[in-house]
Design a protein around this motif. Structure first.
Motif, short mmCIF file in Angstrom:
data_model
loop_
_atom_site.label_atom_id
_atom_site.label_comp_id
_atom_site.label_asym_id
_atom_site.label_seq_id
_atom_site.Cartn_x
_atom_site.Cartn_y
_atom_site.Cartn_z
N GLU A 20 0.83 -1.21 0.00
CA GLU A 20 0.00 0.00 0.00
C GLU A 20 0.86 1.26 0.00
O GLU A 20 0.60 2.21 -0.74
N HIS A 74 1.14 4.30 -2.83
CA HIS A 74 1.03 5.73 -2.54
C HIS A 74 2.26 6.49 -3.01
O HIS A 74 2.14 7.59 -3.57
N ARG A 111 2.14 6.84 -6.85
CA ARG A 111 1.17 7.87 -7.28
C ARG A 111 1.69 9.27 -6.96
O ARG A 111 1.59 10.18 -7.78
N TYR A 112 2.25 9.45 -5.79
CA TYR A 112 2.80 10.76 -5.40
C TYR A 112 3.90 11.17 -6.37
O TYR A 112 3.94 12.31 -6.83
#
Length: 112
Positions: A97, A101, A104-105
């Motif tokens: 997870e 993140h 994507r960041y």
């Protein structure tokens, strides 16, 4: 201030790996070095001294020639090892997870 200092030291790169290495039982210095990958002799010495000073590790010198020194966790050291293992389990449970993140960041940051 004191809490911040202690948390900083407990969260450094080497303290938890050394404590977890000792959680299975007493070890000699070079045994710890083999288990804790990448730690230098100097860093291991500093880490063990700090843990001994804080009451989490005991140092036993056996009267042999040459002297053999073993390190072991105290009851408080064992409780820290359990918390370190719990933290490691949390990281493993959330690693995918967190990676998602981060990806994507990074994509959003690179696009901007």
């Amino acid at each position: 201030m004191r809490i911040t200092q202690l948390l900083g030291r407990l969260g450094d790169r080497w303290t938890l790996p050394v404590v977890v290495a000792l959680s299975e039982g007493s070890l000699r210095f070079n045994q710890i070095r083999r288990v804790v990958d990448g730690i230098s002799q100097q860093m291991l010495t500093r880490t063990l001294r700090a843990l001994q000073r804080d009451g989490m590790v005991t140092r036993t010198v056996h009267p042999t020639v040459p002297p053999q020194v073993e390190y072991a966790l105290t009851a408080m050291g064992h409780s820290l090892a359990k918390e370190g293992e719990r933290l490691g389990q949390w990281v493993l449970a959330h690693l995918a997870e967190i990676d998602g993140h981060r990806a994507r960041y990074d994509e959003e940051t690179d696009a901007a």
